[in-house]
Design a protein around this motif. Sequence first.
Motif, PDB file in Angstrom:
ATOM      1  N   GLN A   1      43.225  31.327  14.879  1.00 47.64           N
ATOM      2  CA  GLN A   1      43.954  31.555  13.632  1.00 47.64           C
ATOM      3  C   GLN A   1      45.310  32.197  13.904  1.00 47.64           C
ATOM      4  O   GLN A   1      46.327  31.829  13.318  1.00 47.64           O
ATOM      5  CB  GLN A   1      43.123  32.433  12.704  1.00 47.64           C
ATOM      6  N   GLN A   2      45.334  33.167  14.815  1.00 52.00           N
ATOM      7  CA  GLN A   2      46.603  33.811  15.168  1.00 52.00           C
ATOM      8  C   GLN A   2      47.539  32.840  15.888  1.00 52.00           C
ATOM      9  O   GLN A   2      48.759  32.894  15.704  1.00 52.00           O
ATOM     10  CB  GLN A   2      46.328  35.029  16.049  1.00 52.00           C
TER      11      GLN A   2
ATOM     12  N   GLU B   1      45.274  33.795   7.437  1.00 54.35           N
ATOM     13  CA  GLU B   1      46.660  34.030   7.025  1.00 54.35           C
ATOM     14  C   GLU B   1      47.306  32.717   6.594  1.00 54.35           C
ATOM     15  O   GLU B   1      47.997  32.646   5.601  1.00 54.35           O
ATOM     16  CB  GLU B   1      47.462  34.601   8.210  1.00 54.35           C
ATOM     17  N   LEU B   2      47.108  31.704   7.392  1.00 54.20           N
ATOM     18  CA  LEU B   2      47.627  30.376   7.100  1.00 54.20           C
ATOM     19  C   LEU B   2      46.481  29.398   7.302  1.00 54.20           C
ATOM     20  O   LEU B   2      45.862  29.374   8.360  1.00 54.20           O
ATOM     21  CB  LEU B   2      48.777  30.034   8.050  1.00 54.20           C
TER      22      LEU B   2
ATOM     23  N   ALA C   1      46.707  40.603  12.455  1.00 59.31           N
ATOM     24  CA  ALA C   1      47.997  39.992  12.121  1.00 59.31           C
ATOM     25  C   ALA C   1      49.135  40.920  12.548  1.00 59.31           C
ATOM     26  O   ALA C   1      49.357  41.967  11.929  1.00 59.31           O
ATOM     27  CB  ALA C   1      48.066  39.697  10.634  1.00 59.31           C
TER      28      ALA C   1
ATOM     29  N   HIS D   1      54.936  30.071  12.217  1.00 59.00           N
ATOM     30  CA  HIS D   1      56.027  31.029  12.011  1.00 59.00           C
ATOM     31  C   HIS D   1      57.234  30.692  12.879  1.00 59.00           C
ATOM     32  O   HIS D   1      58.381  30.831  12.443  1.00 59.00           O
ATOM     33  CB  HIS D   1      55.542  32.443  12.315  1.00 59.00           C
TER      34      HIS D   1
ATOM     35  N   GLU E   1      49.182  30.828  13.304  1.00 55.20           N
ATOM     36  CA  GLU E   1      50.220  31.625  12.637  1.00 55.20           C
ATOM     37  C   GLU E   1      51.489  31.673  13.482  1.00 55.20           C
ATOM     38  O   GLU E   1      52.601  31.512  12.972  1.00 55.20           O
ATOM     39  CB  GLU E   1      49.698  33.039  12.378  1.00 55.20           C
TER      40      GLU E   1
END
Length: 542
Positions: free
Chosen positions: A68-69, A103-104, A264, A76, A72
């Motif tokens: 997930q990170q 987050e996204l 995050a 980004h 992101e």
Amino acid sequence: MTSLRSLTALIVEPQSGMRANMHNMLNLCGINKIDHAVSSGTAIRPLKNKSYDLILCEYDLGDGQDGQQLLEDLRHNKLIPLWTVFIIVTAERAYEKVVSAAELAPTDYILKPFTADTLLDRIGKAIEKRTAFLPAYHLMEHGNLHEAIEICQIGEEKYRRYAIDFMRLRAELHVILGEAEGAETIYQELLATKAVAWARLGLAKTLFMQQKFGEAEMLLKALVEENSKYMDAYDWLAKTHLAGEQLSEAKDVLVEAVAISPHAVRRLRKLGEIALEAGDIDTAEKSFQKVVTKAKYSEFRDPEDHVRLVRTLVKKGDTKQASSVIRDLEKSLGNFDKTPACRALSSALVQTELGNAEQAAQDLAAAVMACRHTDGISNDMKMELAKTCLGHNLEEGASEVMRDVMSNAADDVALAKAMRVFEQAGRRELAEKVAKESRRQVVELVSSGAEKAKQGDFEGAVSLMTAAVRKLPENPQVVFNAAVAVLKYLENLGWDNQLGEQVRGYIESARRLDPNNPRLVPLGDLHLAIMKKYGIRPPAAS
């Protein structure tokens, strides 16, 4: 179903057995152009030079950064195009945590264990949906946002099953363009038929854009109360509190958000900044320490995070620990362009706290010199440098740094923040002098670029304005005129792919910095006309 044979895929999976298993499944799906990565870092390196149609990523990457990170970071830093299908593979026990704190959102999640048939079905559906949205995505990639809105309206009728998704994208495009009322109308229409959380969040954004902070706050508070894991709502609620100068409330919101989703980095950094400004040194220290630690696993590390931690430790009076952070900065980030400036400022902060004025002055001079020759240093760091210079009566160094800060101010709020650095040091007259010089600097830059183009020196105009944007990336006037310079070059000297990408980025930045600029529409029209003149089409996706 669309043929999958032409698709390119990247598998991000640390376990060799699972990599081989997923590779075989993709082969069974008809996909043969497959690359592998074993971590987020090894995934990012090829993505800097190559795009993929499909990324199949394990959630638990085992290197300190999860799937997930990674998503992101990729979004980004714009390392994957809009049409890349990103699917996260996760164990069922982790699914609730992954989805609730996302987050996204990725394109899809697949729970382990799964079969080739399941994978084929998910990929097929994702590619089918992508095909419907490709025309809009291509227009967005090239900055033609108004045309993308029109395509979305057509898509709502042509693909009824994706109508809500097209409406959502259309509303988001209005937000990007700064057309809050247009977006608000769509969100209200969506909410009248379906009470989805993201539509309420979108509505809150439009209220924020119209400076209706009280209404936005009420809506956002209701969202987080109803869904305690809706992370975007926390971020916007904190942003709304900040707009009302409610530092303590903004900090409390982010503390709650970090407790739910602790990984995050951008949110942790923001919490640290707000906590430091609010005087909560303990929260600031914990936040910045986590940022520095977690960023070790990212390809997008920032030496300024070490400066933030040093600044916090110095405020706490812990110069010993601050010195240790400086040593880590030199050791782990020594090859970064920004490191000399960051190291010099960090050292100056420590030496100031220790009372070593002479050494601090030498460090400050080195920091000012490093800033002079380094692009990308944030306005916040430069303001901290200027403030420290003023504390040592180094007005010349402070003025030099703050000229760039003021020239780079995105709006009146940013300029006022810069002015306060001088005012709080009792240098009001110096503030006014530097502000005047910064305005003259911008005018001279823009005028020089325009004059070169007028004389037919299109290459010189592009060179000058490109350097100006590197120096002042947040100044809307500079960015806009850089876009004009590049477009004039392309119009008169012919198409260049690199400059074509460059101008698309400038137009996108100009929209972000000054969405209400009436000249943006003709700028976009000129861009489109030049592309059509040379028969340039958006890159085709499979």
